[in-house]
Design a protein around this motif. Structure first.
Motif, PDB file in Angstrom:
ATOM      1  N   ASN A 250      11.286  11.852  -0.682  1.00  0.00           N
ATOM      2  CA  ASN A 250      11.509  11.149   0.732  1.00  0.00           C
ATOM      3  C   ASN A 250      11.285   9.509   0.462  1.00  0.00           C
ATOM      4  O   ASN A 250      12.192   8.638   0.837  1.00  0.00           O
ATOM      5  CB  ASN A 250      10.693  11.807   1.734  1.00  0.00           C
ATOM      6  CG  ASN A 250      10.953  13.018   2.118  1.00  0.00           C
ATOM      7  OD1 ASN A 250      12.004  13.348   1.704  1.00  0.00           O
ATOM      8  ND2 ASN A 250       9.888  13.802   2.905  1.00  0.00           N
ATOM      9  N   HIS A 251      10.339   9.223  -0.171  1.00  0.00           N
ATOM     10  CA  HIS A 251      10.127   7.818  -0.430  1.00  0.00           C
ATOM     11  C   HIS A 251      10.894   7.060  -1.324  1.00  0.00           C
ATOM     12  O   HIS A 251      11.438   5.845  -0.967  1.00  0.00           O
ATOM     13  CB  HIS A 251       8.611   7.454  -0.839  1.00  0.00           C
ATOM     14  CG  HIS A 251       7.532   7.951   0.442  1.00  0.00           C
ATOM     15  ND1 HIS A 251       7.114   9.206   0.595  1.00  0.00           N
ATOM     16  CD2 HIS A 251       7.233   7.109   1.173  1.00  0.00           C
ATOM     17  CE1 HIS A 251       6.364   9.077   1.630  1.00  0.00           C
ATOM     18  NE2 HIS A 251       6.175   8.024   2.184  1.00  0.00           N
ATOM     19  N   SER A 252      11.546   7.707  -2.245  1.00  0.00           N
ATOM     20  CA  SER A 252      12.357   7.255  -3.179  1.00  0.00           C
ATOM     21  C   SER A 252      13.771   6.783  -2.393  1.00  0.00           C
ATOM     22  O   SER A 252      14.545   5.984  -2.652  1.00  0.00           O
ATOM     23  CB  SER A 252      12.916   8.157  -4.241  1.00  0.00           C
ATOM     24  OG  SER A 252      11.817   8.619  -5.231  1.00  0.00           O
TER      25      SER A 252
ATOM     26  N   GLU B  94       1.427   7.537  10.032  1.00  0.00           N
ATOM     27  CA  GLU B  94       0.869   6.316  10.463  1.00  0.00           C
ATOM     28  C   GLU B  94       0.780   5.458   9.342  1.00  0.00           C
ATOM     29  O   GLU B  94       0.652   4.092   9.389  1.00  0.00           O
ATOM     30  CB  GLU B  94      -0.492   6.675  10.809  1.00  0.00           C
ATOM     31  CG  GLU B  94      -0.499   7.318  12.540  1.00  0.00           C
ATOM     32  CD  GLU B  94      -1.860   7.303  12.985  1.00  0.00           C
ATOM     33  OE1 GLU B  94      -2.943   7.460  12.481  1.00  0.00           O
ATOM     34  OE2 GLU B  94      -1.904   7.731  14.111  1.00  0.00           O
ATOM     35  N   HIS B  95       0.344   5.932   8.020  1.00  0.00           N
ATOM     36  CA  HIS B  95       0.502   4.849   6.820  1.00  0.00           C
ATOM     37  C   HIS B  95       1.784   3.910   6.720  1.00  0.00           C
ATOM     38  O   HIS B  95       1.645   2.892   6.056  1.00  0.00           O
ATOM     39  CB  HIS B  95       0.136   5.667   5.642  1.00  0.00           C
ATOM     40  CG  HIS B  95       1.318   6.414   5.255  1.00  0.00           C
ATOM     41  ND1 HIS B  95       1.202   7.437   4.537  1.00  0.00           N
ATOM     42  CD2 HIS B  95       2.555   5.969   5.199  1.00  0.00           C
ATOM     43  CE1 HIS B  95       2.170   8.306   4.022  1.00  0.00           C
ATOM     44  NE2 HIS B  95       3.280   7.246   4.210  1.00  0.00           N
ATOM     45  N   ALA B  96       2.627   4.471   7.558  1.00  0.00           N
ATOM     46  CA  ALA B  96       3.990   3.537   7.329  1.00  0.00           C
ATOM     47  C   ALA B  96       4.029   2.381   8.380  1.00  0.00           C
ATOM     48  O   ALA B  96       4.808   1.328   8.234  1.00  0.00           O
ATOM     49  CB  ALA B  96       5.366   4.361   7.629  1.00  0.00           C
TER      50      ALA B  96
ATOM     51  N   LEU C 279      13.580   8.034   8.453  1.00  0.00           N
ATOM     52  CA  LEU C 279      12.276   6.987   8.858  1.00  0.00           C
ATOM     53  C   LEU C 279      11.232   7.888   8.842  1.00  0.00           C
ATOM     54  O   LEU C 279      10.792   8.942   9.303  1.00  0.00           O
ATOM     55  CB  LEU C 279      12.583   6.735  10.152  1.00  0.00           C
ATOM     56  CG  LEU C 279      11.489   5.705  11.059  1.00  0.00           C
ATOM     57  CD1 LEU C 279      11.371   4.530  10.004  1.00  0.00           C
ATOM     58  CD2 LEU C 279      11.978   5.123  12.520  1.00  0.00           C
ATOM     59  N   ASP C 280      10.028   7.123   8.080  1.00  0.00           N
ATOM     60  CA  ASP C 280       8.654   7.837   7.864  1.00  0.00           C
ATOM     61  C   ASP C 280       8.193   7.280   9.032  1.00  0.00           C
ATOM     62  O   ASP C 280       7.790   6.283   9.379  1.00  0.00           O
ATOM     63  CB  ASP C 280       8.174   6.962   6.479  1.00  0.00           C
ATOM     64  CG  ASP C 280       6.830   7.520   6.081  1.00  0.00           C
ATOM     65  OD1 ASP C 280       6.308   8.147   7.016  1.00  0.00           O
ATOM     66  OD2 ASP C 280       6.670   6.997   4.954  1.00  0.00           O
ATOM     67  N   VAL C 281       7.514   8.427   9.718  1.00  0.00           N
ATOM     68  CA  VAL C 281       6.736   8.176  10.909  1.00  0.00           C
ATOM     69  C   VAL C 281       5.163   8.547  10.572  1.00  0.00           C
ATOM     70  O   VAL C 281       4.544   8.847  11.629  1.00  0.00           O
ATOM     71  CB  VAL C 281       7.159   8.594  12.191  1.00  0.00           C
ATOM     72  CG1 VAL C 281       8.510   7.915  12.781  1.00  0.00           C
ATOM     73  CG2 VAL C 281       7.359  10.166  12.135  1.00  0.00           C
TER      74      VAL C 281
ATOM     75  N   ILE D 103       0.955  -1.280  -0.074  1.00  0.00           N
ATOM     76  CA  ILE D 103       0.089  -0.050   0.104  1.00  0.00           C
ATOM     77  C   ILE D 103       1.006   1.310   0.053  1.00  0.00           C
ATOM     78  O   ILE D 103       0.619   2.226  -0.677  1.00  0.00           O
ATOM     79  CB  ILE D 103      -0.951   0.087   1.282  1.00  0.00           C
ATOM     80  CG1 ILE D 103      -1.862  -1.226   0.918  1.00  0.00           C
ATOM     81  CG2 ILE D 103      -1.768   1.234   1.342  1.00  0.00           C
ATOM     82  CD1 ILE D 103      -2.600  -1.149   2.542  1.00  0.00           C
ATOM     83  N   HIS D 104       2.041   1.207   0.827  1.00  0.00           N
ATOM     84  CA  HIS D 104       2.751   2.293   1.018  1.00  0.00           C
ATOM     85  C   HIS D 104       3.498   2.750  -0.570  1.00  0.00           C
ATOM     86  O   HIS D 104       3.722   3.834  -0.653  1.00  0.00           O
ATOM     87  CB  HIS D 104       3.863   2.006   2.102  1.00  0.00           C
ATOM     88  CG  HIS D 104       4.437   3.090   2.507  1.00  0.00           C
ATOM     89  ND1 HIS D 104       5.452   3.011   3.585  1.00  0.00           N
ATOM     90  CD2 HIS D 104       4.313   4.617   2.313  1.00  0.00           C
ATOM     91  CE1 HIS D 104       5.711   4.526   3.968  1.00  0.00           C
ATOM     92  NE2 HIS D 104       5.349   5.339   3.218  1.00  0.00           N
ATOM     93  N   HIS D 105       4.024   1.880  -1.134  1.00  0.00           N
ATOM     94  CA  HIS D 105       4.889   2.010  -2.288  1.00  0.00           C
ATOM     95  C   HIS D 105       3.760   2.291  -3.611  1.00  0.00           C
ATOM     96  O   HIS D 105       3.775   3.288  -4.125  1.00  0.00           O
ATOM     97  CB  HIS D 105       5.614   0.765  -2.596  1.00  0.00           C
ATOM     98  CG  HIS D 105       6.259   1.007  -3.865  1.00  0.00           C
ATOM     99  ND1 HIS D 105       5.871   0.607  -5.226  1.00  0.00           N
ATOM    100  CD2 HIS D 105       7.413   1.613  -4.263  1.00  0.00           C
ATOM    101  CE1 HIS D 105       6.530   0.829  -6.250  1.00  0.00           C
ATOM    102  NE2 HIS D 105       7.535   1.539  -5.672  1.00  0.00           N
TER     103      HIS D 105
ATOM    104  N   ASN E 111       5.292  16.775   7.978  1.00  0.00           N
ATOM    105  CA  ASN E 111       4.569  16.369   6.724  1.00  0.00           C
ATOM    106  C   ASN E 111       5.581  15.595   5.659  1.00  0.00           C
ATOM    107  O   ASN E 111       6.211  14.534   5.813  1.00  0.00           O
ATOM    108  CB  ASN E 111       3.981  17.646   6.024  1.00  0.00           C
ATOM    109  CG  ASN E 111       3.001  18.083   6.954  1.00  0.00           C
ATOM    110  OD1 ASN E 111       2.154  17.242   7.542  1.00  0.00           O
ATOM    111  ND2 ASN E 111       2.955  19.320   7.107  1.00  0.00           N
ATOM    112  N   GLN E 112       5.792  15.993   4.509  1.00  0.00           N
ATOM    113  CA  GLN E 112       6.995  15.430   3.682  1.00  0.00           C
ATOM    114  C   GLN E 112       7.975  16.396   3.206  1.00  0.00           C
ATOM    115  O   GLN E 112       8.800  16.385   2.373  1.00  0.00           O
ATOM    116  CB  GLN E 112       6.090  15.137   2.148  1.00  0.00           C
ATOM    117  CG  GLN E 112       5.007  14.065   2.416  1.00  0.00           C
ATOM    118  CD  GLN E 112       5.539  12.753   2.843  1.00  0.00           C
ATOM    119  OE1 GLN E 112       6.819  12.581   2.971  1.00  0.00           O
ATOM    120  NE2 GLN E 112       4.749  11.725   2.893  1.00  0.00           N
ATOM    121  N   ASP E 113       8.320  17.225   4.308  1.00  0.00           N
ATOM    122  CA  ASP E 113       9.651  18.049   4.101  1.00  0.00           C
ATOM    123  C   ASP E 113      10.652  17.293   4.253  1.00  0.00           C
ATOM    124  O   ASP E 113      10.793  16.182   4.797  1.00  0.00           O
ATOM    125  CB  ASP E 113       9.470  19.033   5.380  1.00  0.00           C
ATOM    126  CG  ASP E 113       8.516  20.328   5.165  1.00  0.00           C
ATOM    127  OD1 ASP E 113       7.908  20.364   3.813  1.00  0.00           O
ATOM    128  OD2 ASP E 113       8.765  21.591   5.744  1.00  0.00           O
TER     129      ASP E 113
HETATM  130 MN    MN Z   1       4.933   7.194   3.638  1.00  0.00          MN
END
Ligand code: MN
Length: 199
Positions: A81-83, A165-167, A161-163, A26-28, A146-148
């Motif tokens: 960030n996710h990449s 909740e979806h992570a 580290l993504d914190v 789901i995350h990716h 956020n996604q800064d």
């Molecule tokens: Mn994420």
């Protein structure tokens, strides 16, 4: 050239039991894909910005046209960030190398770093990220909302580290602190060393 969703460098289940396959999928495939789509939409009328590298856009976020700046901040930041995040993890984690050695020197011990990083990740209220960064010529721990990304403040991200909740919520529910501790089992220090070498 539109931005595209990068392939995961491993399969969805590769980081089990630290990160479960469903969360990875789901995350990716959903969350990250949405950041990419929305970044492309935001820059559709700004070809000169769409032609830049993602890193360049994130590092110069304050120069992005005001009409789309927030959308680019959230979705360009999310894509960037996710990449990085996928590459910062591996099923073959080995806690060794140049960055680990520098951490031991600059934080006093690896455990002191771990505590500081975990405190930043736990203490981020709401959604965001915890980071190990290079700030000038020193390592530091920071968190962003956020996604800064630390690049928006002139700092070079080395480990994030993504914190959101979806992570972690499917597996860890409200226990963010457990997710943070488990994360240390899958850190790709080899990739972190590459980022440090490029800095
Ligand atoms: Mn994420």
């Amino acid at each position: 050239m539109a931005f595209t969703l990068p392939e995961l460098p491993y399969d969805f289940a590769a980081l089990e039991p630290v990160i479960d396959a469903k969360t990875m999928e789901i995350h990716h495939d959903k969350h990250h894909a949405t950041y990419v789509d929305n970044l492309n939409k935001a820059l559709a009328d700004y070809p000169e910005w769409a032609a830049k590298s993602l890193e360049d856009i994130v590092a110069h976020i304050d120069e992005v046209p005001e009409a789309v700046r927030t959308a680019v901040r959230n979705n360009g930041g999310g894509h960037y960030n996710h990449s990085l995040f996928w590459q910062m993890m591996t099923p073959d984690a080995k806690q060794e190398g140049a960055t680990v050695e520098r951490i031991e020197k600059e934080f006093g011990s690896f455990d002191a770093f771990r505590k500081e990083f975990a405190a930043a990740a736990t203490g981020r209220f709401g959604s965001g990220w915890a980071w190990l960064v290079l700030d000038g010529d020193k390592l530091a721990v920071v968190s962003t909302s956020n996604q800064d990304n630390p690049l928006m403040e002139g700092k070079k991200p080395l480990l994030g580290l993504d914190v959101w909740e979806h992570a972690y919520y499917l597996k860890y529910q409200n226990k963010r602190a457990d997710y943070i501790q488990e994360f240390f089992k899958v850190i790709n220090w080899e990739f972190v060393d590459q980022l440090l070498a490029e800095a």
